[in-house]
Write a protein that holds these residues in place. Structure first.
Motif, PDB file in Angstrom:
ATOM      1  N   ASP A 137       0.841  -1.193   0.000  1.00 44.39           N
ATOM      2  CA  ASP A 137       0.000   0.000   0.000  1.00 44.39           C
ATOM      3  C   ASP A 137       0.879   1.246   0.000  1.00 44.39           C
ATOM      4  O   ASP A 137       2.091   1.163   0.199  1.00 44.39           O
ATOM      5  CB  ASP A 137      -0.920   0.000   1.232  1.00 44.39           C
ATOM      6  N   ILE A 138       0.255   2.405  -0.198  1.00 46.59           N
ATOM      7  CA  ILE A 138       0.975   3.683  -0.197  1.00 46.59           C
ATOM      8  C   ILE A 138       1.445   4.005   1.219  1.00 46.59           C
ATOM      9  O   ILE A 138       0.683   3.872   2.182  1.00 46.59           O
ATOM     10  CB  ILE A 138       0.061   4.804  -0.715  1.00 46.59           C
ATOM     11  N   VAL A 139       2.686   4.423   1.366  1.00 49.31           N
ATOM     12  CA  VAL A 139       3.186   4.899   2.647  1.00 49.31           C
ATOM     13  C   VAL A 139       3.209   6.421   2.598  1.00 49.31           C
ATOM     14  O   VAL A 139       3.750   7.022   1.673  1.00 49.31           O
ATOM     15  CB  VAL A 139       4.588   4.322   2.974  1.00 49.31           C
ATOM     16  N   THR A 164       5.963  10.713   0.059  1.00 47.41           N
ATOM     17  CA  THR A 164       4.931   9.687   0.029  1.00 47.41           C
ATOM     18  C   THR A 164       5.197   8.789  -1.166  1.00 47.41           C
ATOM     19  O   THR A 164       5.430   9.269  -2.269  1.00 47.41           O
ATOM     20  CB  THR A 164       3.538  10.333  -0.062  1.00 47.41           C
ATOM     21  N   PHE A 165       5.173   7.461  -0.956  1.00 51.17           N
ATOM     22  CA  PHE A 165       5.578   6.518  -1.991  1.00 51.17           C
ATOM     23  C   PHE A 165       4.503   5.458  -2.209  1.00 51.17           C
ATOM     24  O   PHE A 165       3.947   4.925  -1.255  1.00 51.17           O
ATOM     25  CB  PHE A 165       6.891   5.824  -1.597  1.00 51.17           C
ATOM     26  N   SER A 166       4.240   5.165  -3.462  1.00 46.80           N
ATOM     27  CA  SER A 166       3.314   4.089  -3.810  1.00 46.80           C
ATOM     28  C   SER A 166       4.090   2.786  -3.974  1.00 46.80           C
ATOM     29  O   SER A 166       5.298   2.801  -4.223  1.00 46.80           O
ATOM     30  CB  SER A 166       2.581   4.429  -5.104  1.00 46.80           C
ATOM     31  N   PRO A 167       3.414   1.633  -3.848  1.00 45.84           N
ATOM     32  CA  PRO A 167       4.117   0.364  -4.037  1.00 45.84           C
ATOM     33  C   PRO A 167       4.533   0.174  -5.490  1.00 45.84           C
ATOM     34  O   PRO A 167       3.805   0.569  -6.409  1.00 45.84           O
ATOM     35  CB  PRO A 167       3.066  -0.688  -3.623  1.00 45.84           C
ATOM     36  N   GLN A 168       5.700  -0.397  -5.695  1.00 46.03           N
ATOM     37  CA  GLN A 168       6.172  -0.717  -7.035  1.00 46.03           C
ATOM     38  C   GLN A 168       7.201  -1.833  -6.938  1.00 46.03           C
ATOM     39  O   GLN A 168       7.759  -2.099  -5.872  1.00 46.03           O
ATOM     40  CB  GLN A 168       6.760   0.506  -7.740  1.00 46.03           C
ATOM     41  N   ALA A 169       7.429  -2.485  -8.084  1.00 45.20           N
ATOM     42  CA  ALA A 169       8.311  -3.653  -8.090  1.00 45.20           C
ATOM     43  C   ALA A 169       9.762  -3.284  -7.810  1.00 45.20           C
ATOM     44  O   ALA A 169      10.479  -3.998  -7.098  1.00 45.20           O
ATOM     45  CB  ALA A 169       8.195  -4.372  -9.438  1.00 45.20           C
ATOM     46  N   GLU A 170      10.219  -2.154  -8.370  1.00 51.29           N
ATOM     47  CA  GLU A 170      11.612  -1.747  -8.206  1.00 51.29           C
ATOM     48  C   GLU A 170      11.767  -0.775  -7.036  1.00 51.29           C
ATOM     49  O   GLU A 170      10.882   0.045  -6.781  1.00 51.29           O
ATOM     50  CB  GLU A 170      12.129  -1.087  -9.486  1.00 51.29           C
TER      51      GLU A 170
END
Length: 220
Positions: A137-139, A164-170
């Motif tokens: 989830d977004i932090v 603020t960061f969204s989930p991503q593979a890298e």
């Protein structure tokens, strides 16, 4: 590890390429010296990623902006994980200084570094760069705090908003502002430090306790 710095009261959103997108901070994103005395900040109701996208599905420009923030994340693939808390892992710390090789330091799982972690040259200019992996989830409002002691006396305390960061593979790569190590005979020696990564909910994702040196020359 440098002179005391204050965080900007402007939160940054990071896109899928790790580039910051500035926006005005929410009340919950502002971090002050009095946060601990004020107690836990009350936040609004939590929305899942899918709910965030559904909320503005009729506003094409806003929907595209949110999709850009999420990057290549497959919303359907993480639907089952949306009830989970954001999973934030600090993968590594890199110390960069012009004219010399980077110092890449893996983060121990325990958060406690055995022995001397690194040595900095006195009077040198350097930057810290973190590799940050975000899942589930977004932090919101991830912050970096650092406290340094020498001979049991606190000599530095700093805070900085990472964003603020969204989930991503890298993993994201976040580079801090340039700092300068102190110089002189009294600056040299061994220091102990504690670094934390905390979000708007005051959840701590990592606490690192370590020691480092400041000497006449860089460590090997």
């Amino acid at each position: 590890m440098d002179s005391e710095s204050s965080s900007s009261l402007k939160e940054e959103l990071s896109d899928s390429e790790g580039k910051p997108i500035s926006r005005q901070p929410s009340e919950a994103s502002i971090y002050t010296e009095d946060d601990e005395e004020l107690g836990h900040i009350q936040l609004g109701p939590k929305c899942t990623i899918k709910e965030h996208l559904e909320k503005d599905k009729d506003d094409e420009s806003l929907r595209k902006w949110k999709e850009q923030l999420l990057g290549g994340v497959d919303v359907n693939a993480i639907e089952d994980a949306e009830s989970q808390e954001p999973d934030v892992k600090i993968m590594s710390l890199t110390i960069s200084s012009e004219g010399r090789p980077d110092i890449v330091l893996p983060i121990p799982e325990s958060g406690n570094v055995k022995g001397l972690w690194f040595t900095l040259k006195e009077g040198s200019h350097y930057r810290l760069r973190f590799s940050i992996k975000v899942s589930n989830d977004i932090v919101c409002g991830l912050k970096y705090t650092n406290t340094v002691w020498k001979s049991g006396i606190k000599v530095d305390s700093s805070k900085q908003m990472l964003g603020t960061f969204s989930p991503q593979a890298e993993p994201y790569l976040h580079e801090m502002d340039e700092e300068t190590t102190p110089a002189g005979v009294f600056a040299r020696g061994t220091y102990s430090a504690r670094t934390k990564f905390i979000d708007d909910d005051k959840k701590c994702y990592l606490e690192i306790n370590y020691t480092f040196d400041i000497q006449k020359e860089w460590g090997k």
